[in-house]
Design a protein around this motif. Structure first.
Motif, PDB file in Angstrom:
ATOM      1  N   ASN A   1      13.321  -2.345   5.865  1.00  0.00           N
ATOM      2  CA  ASN A   1      14.172  -2.456   4.992  1.00  0.00           C
ATOM      3  C   ASN A   1      14.199  -4.295   4.348  1.00  0.00           C
ATOM      4  O   ASN A   1      14.700  -4.636   4.296  1.00  0.00           O
ATOM      5  CB  ASN A   1      15.808  -2.070   4.607  1.00  0.00           C
ATOM      6  CG  ASN A   1      16.228  -0.937   5.045  1.00  0.00           C
ATOM      7  OD1 ASN A   1      15.641   0.481   4.644  1.00  0.00           O
ATOM      8  ND2 ASN A   1      17.129  -0.534   5.427  1.00  0.00           N
ATOM      9  N   SER A   2      12.910  -4.255   4.249  1.00  0.00           N
ATOM     10  CA  SER A   2      12.248  -5.472   3.533  1.00  0.00           C
ATOM     11  C   SER A   2      11.082  -5.297   3.298  1.00  0.00           C
ATOM     12  O   SER A   2       9.606  -4.834   3.885  1.00  0.00           O
ATOM     13  CB  SER A   2      12.197  -6.914   4.702  1.00  0.00           C
ATOM     14  OG  SER A   2      11.618  -7.572   4.082  1.00  0.00           O
ATOM     15  N   ASN A   3      10.825  -5.862   1.469  1.00  0.00           N
ATOM     16  CA  ASN A   3       9.363  -5.540   1.285  1.00  0.00           C
ATOM     17  C   ASN A   3       8.617  -7.018   1.022  1.00  0.00           C
ATOM     18  O   ASN A   3       7.369  -7.494   0.394  1.00  0.00           O
ATOM     19  CB  ASN A   3       9.224  -5.071  -0.791  1.00  0.00           C
ATOM     20  CG  ASN A   3      10.380  -5.707  -1.249  1.00  0.00           C
ATOM     21  OD1 ASN A   3      11.015  -6.632  -0.857  1.00  0.00           O
ATOM     22  ND2 ASN A   3      10.345  -4.533  -2.061  1.00  0.00           N
TER      23      ASN A   3
ATOM     24  N   LEU B   1       6.025  -9.108   7.297  1.00  0.00           N
ATOM     25  CA  LEU B   1       7.691  -8.321   6.801  1.00  0.00           C
ATOM     26  C   LEU B   1       7.909  -9.296   6.987  1.00  0.00           C
ATOM     27  O   LEU B   1       9.086  -9.186   7.775  1.00  0.00           O
ATOM     28  CB  LEU B   1       7.264  -7.084   6.923  1.00  0.00           C
ATOM     29  CG  LEU B   1       6.693  -6.181   6.301  1.00  0.00           C
ATOM     30  CD1 LEU B   1       6.699  -4.016   7.016  1.00  0.00           C
ATOM     31  CD2 LEU B   1       6.254  -6.112   4.344  1.00  0.00           C
ATOM     32  N   ARG B   2       8.259 -10.451   6.564  1.00  0.00           N
ATOM     33  CA  ARG B   2      10.319 -11.464   6.366  1.00  0.00           C
ATOM     34  C   ARG B   2      11.541 -10.802   7.003  1.00  0.00           C
ATOM     35  O   ARG B   2      11.640  -9.691   5.869  1.00  0.00           O
ATOM     36  CB  ARG B   2       9.905 -12.625   5.217  1.00  0.00           C
ATOM     37  CG  ARG B   2      10.669 -13.673   5.803  1.00  0.00           C
ATOM     38  CD  ARG B   2      10.938 -14.430   4.436  1.00  0.00           C
ATOM     39  NE  ARG B   2       9.759 -15.388   4.448  1.00  0.00           N
ATOM     40  CZ  ARG B   2       8.239 -15.196   3.581  1.00  0.00           C
ATOM     41  NH1 ARG B   2       9.092 -14.329   2.838  1.00  0.00           N
ATOM     42  NH2 ARG B   2       7.734 -15.608   3.266  1.00  0.00           N
TER      43      ARG B   2
ATOM     44  N   PRO C   1      -1.218   0.119   1.884  1.00  0.00           N
ATOM     45  CA  PRO C   1      -2.108   1.383   1.151  1.00  0.00           C
ATOM     46  C   PRO C   1      -1.258   2.259   1.703  1.00  0.00           C
ATOM     47  O   PRO C   1      -0.362   3.366   1.217  1.00  0.00           O
ATOM     48  CB  PRO C   1      -3.280   1.726   1.237  1.00  0.00           C
ATOM     49  CG  PRO C   1      -3.852   0.229   1.982  1.00  0.00           C
ATOM     50  CD  PRO C   1      -2.952  -0.588   2.357  1.00  0.00           C
ATOM     51  N   PHE C   2      -0.712   2.183   3.284  1.00  0.00           N
ATOM     52  CA  PHE C   2       0.194   2.799   3.623  1.00  0.00           C
ATOM     53  C   PHE C   2       1.811   2.890   3.608  1.00  0.00           C
ATOM     54  O   PHE C   2       2.141   4.115   3.256  1.00  0.00           O
ATOM     55  CB  PHE C   2      -0.009   3.288   4.982  1.00  0.00           C
ATOM     56  CG  PHE C   2      -1.414   3.882   6.085  1.00  0.00           C
ATOM     57  CD1 PHE C   2      -1.513   5.356   5.822  1.00  0.00           C
ATOM     58  CD2 PHE C   2      -2.610   2.810   5.328  1.00  0.00           C
ATOM     59  CE1 PHE C   2      -2.656   5.472   6.031  1.00  0.00           C
ATOM     60  CE2 PHE C   2      -3.679   3.428   6.124  1.00  0.00           C
ATOM     61  CZ  PHE C   2      -3.555   5.104   6.762  1.00  0.00           C
ATOM     62  N   ILE C   3       1.984   1.561   3.457  1.00  0.00           N
ATOM     63  CA  ILE C   3       3.595   1.168   2.891  1.00  0.00           C
ATOM     64  C   ILE C   3       3.503   1.375   1.246  1.00  0.00           C
ATOM     65  O   ILE C   3       5.034   1.741   1.219  1.00  0.00           O
ATOM     66  CB  ILE C   3       3.606   0.103   3.176  1.00  0.00           C
ATOM     67  CG1 ILE C   3       2.756  -1.618   3.008  1.00  0.00           C
ATOM     68  CG2 ILE C   3       3.499  -0.121   5.151  1.00  0.00           C
ATOM     69  CD1 ILE C   3       3.594  -2.717   3.570  1.00  0.00           C
ATOM     70  N   ASP C   4       2.498   1.150   0.866  1.00  0.00           N
ATOM     71  CA  ASP C   4       3.206   1.671  -0.664  1.00  0.00           C
ATOM     72  C   ASP C   4       3.077   3.560  -0.817  1.00  0.00           C
ATOM     73  O   ASP C   4       2.518   3.266  -2.532  1.00  0.00           O
ATOM     74  CB  ASP C   4       1.898   1.253  -1.603  1.00  0.00           C
ATOM     75  CG  ASP C   4       2.169   0.103  -1.603  1.00  0.00           C
ATOM     76  OD1 ASP C   4       3.001  -0.671  -1.420  1.00  0.00           O
ATOM     77  OD2 ASP C   4       1.537  -1.296  -1.811  1.00  0.00           O
ATOM     78  N   TRP C   5       2.559   4.216  -0.023  1.00  0.00           N
ATOM     79  CA  TRP C   5       2.005   5.649  -0.622  1.00  0.00           C
ATOM     80  C   TRP C   5       4.019   5.879  -0.716  1.00  0.00           C
ATOM     81  O   TRP C   5       4.539   6.593   0.405  1.00  0.00           O
ATOM     82  CB  TRP C   5       1.155   6.085   0.679  1.00  0.00           C
ATOM     83  CG  TRP C   5       1.063   7.158   1.283  1.00  0.00           C
ATOM     84  CD1 TRP C   5       1.137   8.068  -0.120  1.00  0.00           C
ATOM     85  CD2 TRP C   5       0.519   7.859   1.756  1.00  0.00           C
ATOM     86  NE1 TRP C   5       0.317   9.914  -0.106  1.00  0.00           N
ATOM     87  CE2 TRP C   5       0.040   9.605   1.180  1.00  0.00           C
ATOM     88  CE3 TRP C   5       0.344   8.101   3.396  1.00  0.00           C
ATOM     89  CZ2 TRP C   5      -0.742  10.434   2.082  1.00  0.00           C
ATOM     90  CZ3 TRP C   5       0.643   8.996   4.070  1.00  0.00           C
ATOM     91  CH2 TRP C   5      -0.212  10.173   3.423  1.00  0.00           C
TER      92      TRP C   5
END
Length: 308
Positions: free
Chosen positions: A144-146, A171-172, A263-267
């Motif tokens: 749960n971090s972008n 991802l921080r 691209p996968f995490i934004d999918w």
């Protein structure tokens, strides 16, 4: 004297006698009888009329009550129709939102010909197909971090201070942040060691040659050989191994080759087709055909058996 009638009237002044003929007497008698009969008939008629008036009044009161009940029922029906209309509008809006979320393409000419039920069915079919694909192939954020502290590609290593290729995305996140599986799969590796700078590390094998790495963890939840589902808790982020600060190092590999995780995490379902253009190293057409065939094979099995 035989055919005559003598009537004597007496008062204070004396008596007077009147002689009436028998014919006159009969006339008086018949008239008296007629008058009595007329009075009796009038009384019966009046009673019948009063009874009919009472029945008419009762019927009128009944009709007034029925009319009032009908008006009340009509008002209830009107309110129910308004409520159902509002519910249909809300459902239609939600279906439209669902169509937008799962990326159903809208044809302005044909969409007007589809009923709400047909739109729901279409969205359900499309959603099931896409959901099946996205359950098997890594997608979305594993944490749960972008906040991306280091992207995929060439960079200056923050500790070694030299140019190196970063094989994943950082991802921080604070130490102890839950980490989730990016897709269904089986845990291939779960070890709390240095692991070549990865620190505490979990590797998950997914379908069709995909594999994900979760590094620098503080605590491992799953063990090697565990089957996991997409979104299942597998570990907690940390700062172990060669790390310059608390974060999750996340990698995606396909047939052993590194892929850009971005691209996968934004999918998402809404942007379902974007990854097919952004990640060209995967033969998506062949992969999707295979997955659709699997869905067709599973469909008959999921239906109840016919009674024998």
């Amino acid at each position: 004297m035989k055919d005559r009638l003598i009537i004597t009237i007496t008062d204070v002044h004396g008596s007077k006698q009147y002689n009436l003929h028998q014919f006159v007497r009969r006339i008086v008698l018949y008239f008296s009888l007629f008058l009595v009969a007329l009075i009796l008939l009038g009384g019966v008629s009046i009673r019948l009329l009063l009874s009919e008036v009472k029945q008419i009044q009762e019927r009128r009161d009944s009709l007034i009550q029925e009319y009032a009940d009908t008006l009340e029922r009509n008002e209830q029906l009107r309110q129910e129709i308004e409520q159902k209309s509002e519910e249909l509008i809300t459902i239609s809006d939600r279906v439209e939102d669902l169509e937008g979320i799962i990326g159903v393409q809208k044809d302005e000419e044909s969409s007007g010909d589809l009923s709400l039920i047909e739109r729901v069915d279409l969205a359900s079919i499309t959603g099931v197909q896409k959901g099946f694909v996205m359950r098997l192939i890594p997608n979305g954020y594993p944490i749960n971090s972008n906040q991306v502290s280091a992207d995929y590609g060439w960079r200056i290593h923050p500790i070694l201070k030299r140019r190196e290729f970063h094989t994943g995305i950082d991802l921080r996140a604070p130490v102890g942040t839950p980490v989730y599986a990016a897709a269904d799969g089986v845990v291939d590796f779960s070890r709390s060691e240095y692991n070549g700078g990865y620190g505490n590390l979990v590797k998950i094998d997914h379908s069709f040659g995909f594999k994900t790495f979760y590094a620098h963890l503080s605590k491992l939840i799953v063990k090697k050989g565990d089957f996991v589902k997409k979104g299942q808790l597998i570990a907690y982020s940390g700062n172990t191994g060669m790390s310059s600060g608390p974060h999750l190092h996340y990698e995606i590999r396909f047939l052993g080759n590194h892929l850009d995780p971005r691209p996968f995490i934004d999918w998402t379902m809404k942007d379902y087709t974007n990854i097919f253009e952004k990640e060209t190293s995967v033969k998506w057409q062949s992969l999707l055909t295979t997955i659709n065939n699997l869905m067709e094979i599973q469909a008959p099995r999921s239906s109840p058996a016919e009674p024998r």
